[in-house]
Write a protein that holds these residues in place. Structure first.
Motif, PDB file in Angstrom:
ATOM      1  N   LEU A 165       0.876  -0.981  -0.231  1.00  0.00           N
ATOM      2  CA  LEU A 165       0.411   0.082  -0.081  1.00  0.00           C
ATOM      3  C   LEU A 165       0.875   1.288  -0.062  1.00  0.00           C
ATOM      4  N   ARG A 166       0.547   2.426  -0.931  1.00  0.00           N
ATOM      5  CA  ARG A 166       1.548   2.821  -1.017  1.00  0.00           C
ATOM      6  C   ARG A 166       0.960   4.251   0.303  1.00  0.00           C
ATOM      7  N   ASP A 167       2.301   5.209  -0.121  1.00  0.00           N
ATOM      8  CA  ASP A 167       1.833   6.418   1.121  1.00  0.00           C
ATOM      9  C   ASP A 167       0.990   7.351   0.265  1.00  0.00           C
ATOM     10  N   THR A 168      -0.504   7.206   0.867  1.00  0.00           N
ATOM     11  CA  THR A 168      -1.021   8.026   0.028  1.00  0.00           C
ATOM     12  C   THR A 168      -1.897   9.501   1.337  1.00  0.00           C
ATOM     13  N   GLN A 169      -2.154  10.165   0.943  1.00  0.00           N
ATOM     14  CA  GLN A 169      -3.534  11.389   2.146  1.00  0.00           C
ATOM     15  C   GLN A 169      -4.840  10.618   2.202  1.00  0.00           C
ATOM     16  N   ASN A 170      -5.161   9.403   1.071  1.00  0.00           N
ATOM     17  CA  ASN A 170      -6.419   9.146   1.005  1.00  0.00           C
ATOM     18  C   ASN A 170      -7.096   8.541   1.791  1.00  0.00           C
ATOM     19  N   TYR A 171      -5.873   7.916   3.317  1.00  0.00           N
ATOM     20  CA  TYR A 171      -6.255   6.921   4.017  1.00  0.00           C
ATOM     21  C   TYR A 171      -6.805   7.745   5.074  1.00  0.00           C
ATOM     22  N   ILE A 172      -5.966   8.981   5.483  1.00  0.00           N
ATOM     23  CA  ILE A 172      -5.647   9.807   6.576  1.00  0.00           C
ATOM     24  C   ILE A 172      -7.390  11.043   5.856  1.00  0.00           C
ATOM     25  N   HIS A 173      -7.464  11.272   4.706  1.00  0.00           N
ATOM     26  CA  HIS A 173      -8.574  12.242   4.611  1.00  0.00           C
ATOM     27  C   HIS A 173     -10.271  10.729   5.132  1.00  0.00           C
ATOM     28  N   LEU A 174      -9.609  10.309   4.229  1.00  0.00           N
ATOM     29  CA  LEU A 174     -10.875   9.147   4.802  1.00  0.00           C
ATOM     30  C   LEU A 174     -11.537   8.920   6.019  1.00  0.00           C
ATOM     31  N   ALA A 175     -10.541   8.838   6.561  1.00  0.00           N
ATOM     32  CA  ALA A 175     -10.619   7.816   7.946  1.00  0.00           C
ATOM     33  C   ALA A 175     -11.002   9.039   9.044  1.00  0.00           C
ATOM     34  N   ALA A 176     -10.660  10.550   8.218  1.00  0.00           N
ATOM     35  CA  ALA A 176     -10.975  11.540   9.361  1.00  0.00           C
ATOM     36  C   ALA A 176     -12.583  11.687   9.241  1.00  0.00           C
ATOM     37  N   ARG A 177     -13.610  11.067   8.612  1.00  0.00           N
ATOM     38  CA  ARG A 177     -15.110  10.868   8.303  1.00  0.00           C
ATOM     39  C   ARG A 177     -15.684   9.567   8.540  1.00  0.00           C
ATOM     40  N   GLY A 178     -14.907   8.367   9.095  1.00  0.00           N
ATOM     41  CA  GLY A 178     -15.451   7.260   9.452  1.00  0.00           C
ATOM     42  C   GLY A 178     -15.800   6.232   7.817  1.00  0.00           C
ATOM     43  N   LEU A 179     -14.554   6.635   7.604  1.00  0.00           N
ATOM     44  CA  LEU A 179     -14.661   5.987   5.549  1.00  0.00           C
ATOM     45  C   LEU A 179     -14.024   5.593   5.970  1.00  0.00           C
ATOM     46  N   THR A 180     -13.974   4.479   4.605  1.00  0.00           N
ATOM     47  CA  THR A 180     -12.817   3.433   3.256  1.00  0.00           C
ATOM     48  C   THR A 180     -13.084   3.862   2.518  1.00  0.00           C
ATOM     49  N   LEU A 181     -11.757   2.971   1.416  1.00  0.00           N
ATOM     50  CA  LEU A 181     -11.410   2.934   0.473  1.00  0.00           C
ATOM     51  C   LEU A 181     -12.704   2.495  -0.492  1.00  0.00           C
ATOM     52  N   PHE A 182     -13.691   1.770  -0.123  1.00  0.00           N
ATOM     53  CA  PHE A 182     -14.684   0.922  -0.164  1.00  0.00           C
ATOM     54  C   PHE A 182     -16.009   1.565  -0.274  1.00  0.00           C
ATOM     55  N   ASP A 183     -15.715   2.612   0.463  1.00  0.00           N
ATOM     56  CA  ASP A 183     -16.572   3.374   0.601  1.00  0.00           C
ATOM     57  C   ASP A 183     -17.413   4.952   0.131  1.00  0.00           C
ATOM     58  N   VAL A 184     -16.655   4.735  -1.424  1.00  0.00           N
ATOM     59  CA  VAL A 184     -16.611   6.076  -2.003  1.00  0.00           C
ATOM     60  C   VAL A 184     -16.642   5.562  -3.601  1.00  0.00           C
ATOM     61  N   ALA A 185     -16.221   6.047  -4.378  1.00  0.00           N
ATOM     62  CA  ALA A 185     -16.742   6.289  -5.977  1.00  0.00           C
ATOM     63  C   ALA A 185     -15.254   5.417  -6.361  1.00  0.00           C
ATOM     64  N   PRO A 186     -15.950   4.783  -6.688  1.00  0.00           N
ATOM     65  CA  PRO A 186     -13.863   3.555  -7.103  1.00  0.00           C
ATOM     66  C   PRO A 186     -13.103   4.946  -7.764  1.00  0.00           C
ATOM     67  N   GLY A 187     -13.543   5.523  -9.087  1.00  0.00           N
ATOM     68  CA  GLY A 187     -12.487   6.434  -9.714  1.00  0.00           C
ATOM     69  C   GLY A 187     -11.851   7.640  -8.571  1.00  0.00           C
ATOM     70  N   ARG A 188     -12.500   7.693  -7.957  1.00  0.00           N
ATOM     71  CA  ARG A 188     -11.736   8.834  -6.796  1.00  0.00           C
ATOM     72  C   ARG A 188     -10.577   7.870  -5.788  1.00  0.00           C
ATOM     73  N   VAL A 189     -10.451   6.996  -5.694  1.00  0.00           N
ATOM     74  CA  VAL A 189      -9.387   5.949  -5.327  1.00  0.00           C
ATOM     75  C   VAL A 189      -8.898   4.385  -6.489  1.00  0.00           C
ATOM     76  N   GLU A 190      -9.065   4.661  -7.701  1.00  0.00           N
ATOM     77  CA  GLU A 190      -8.784   3.349  -8.531  1.00  0.00           C
ATOM     78  C   GLU A 190      -7.194   3.196  -8.273  1.00  0.00           C
ATOM     79  N   LYS A 191      -6.120   4.051  -8.176  1.00  0.00           N
ATOM     80  CA  LYS A 191      -5.050   3.305  -7.784  1.00  0.00           C
ATOM     81  C   LYS A 191      -4.561   2.505  -6.658  1.00  0.00           C
ATOM     82  N   ASP A 192      -5.471   2.710  -5.783  1.00  0.00           N
ATOM     83  CA  ASP A 192      -5.080   2.372  -3.906  1.00  0.00           C
ATOM     84  C   ASP A 192      -6.090   1.219  -4.025  1.00  0.00           C
ATOM     85  N   LEU A 193      -7.014   0.802  -4.827  1.00  0.00           N
ATOM     86  CA  LEU A 193      -8.495   0.023  -5.252  1.00  0.00           C
ATOM     87  C   LEU A 193      -7.288  -1.095  -5.149  1.00  0.00           C
TER      88      LEU A 193
END
Length: 205
Positions: A165-193
């Motif tokens: 898993l790469r070092d990305t702010q996606n995890y931090i921003h999603l965690a601050a809202r109680g969310l995960t990669l699997f809660d948002v539109a796949p296109g927003r986090v395609e590389k991480d998925l």
């Protein structure tokens, strides 16, 4: 029921990030998911409180760091976030519950050798009890020498690397809202998925 334990005795390696996203993956599949937290910092428990009501439900599993109890019967999938310094009888109790153990590990020589005894114990338990154990490289570029060294090290123990898993702010921003990669539109986090594909296959196996 599948009980996935996320464990590493070293702090700051991404246990809560992995735990919440594994729970999010199971929730996206429509399972009745419970997320337990025996870490004194209660990072996963805090994350659950931030989770919006419109998100797929993930239920809390109220457990004490001194008492590991079996999860409620209504759960179909359980994820357990564990503390730094997990060892001894508490570690053995956790392993008795687990079907699968994921170890987040950063590809530095210091992190690898700080967890060597823990990984040795897991490798022995895996062979004796047929426990599924997998390593996830955290904050790492799989194209680097560090990633190669990590794979070489855990491969010598007979443990698979499920993904990097790469070092990305996606995890931090999603965690601050109680969310995960699997809660948002796949296109927003395609590389991480894409980096989660091997982990997800292992979870479903």
């Amino acid at each position: 029921m599948p009980i996935v334990v996320v464990a590493n005795p070293k702090g700051g390696v991404g246990k809560s990030t992995l735990s919440t996203n594994v729970a999010g993956y199971f929730a996206r599949q429509g399972h009745h998911v419970m997320l337990g937290d025996i870490d004194r910092q209660q990072s996963s428990a805090l994350w659950l409180k931030l989770r919006p009501t419109q998100a797929r439900p993930i239920h809390t599993w109220d457990i004490s760091h001194d008492l590991i109890a079996r999860p409620p019967k209504e759960a179909t999938h359980v994820v357990l976030d564990t503390p730094a310094g997990l060892h001894g009888w508490r570690f053995k109790d956790v392993l008795k519950l687990a079907n699968k153990v994921i170890v987040p590990l950063q590809p530095s020589i210091f992190d690898i050798y700080a967890t060597r005894a823990f990984l040795d114990e897991l490798a022995e338990t895996r062979r004796a009890d047929k426990l599924d154990v997998g390593i996830v490289g955290m904050r790492v570029d799989p194209r680097t020498i560090a990633a190669d060294k990590l794979a070489e090290f855990v491969g010598g123990l007979g443990l698979p690397v499920l993904g990097y898993l790469r070092d990305t702010q996606n995890y931090i921003h999603l965690a601050a809202r109680g969310l995960t990669l699997f809660d948002v539109a796949p296109g927003r986090v395609e590389k991480d998925l894409q980096q989660w594909e091997g982990i997800c296959r292992w979870l479903d196996h």
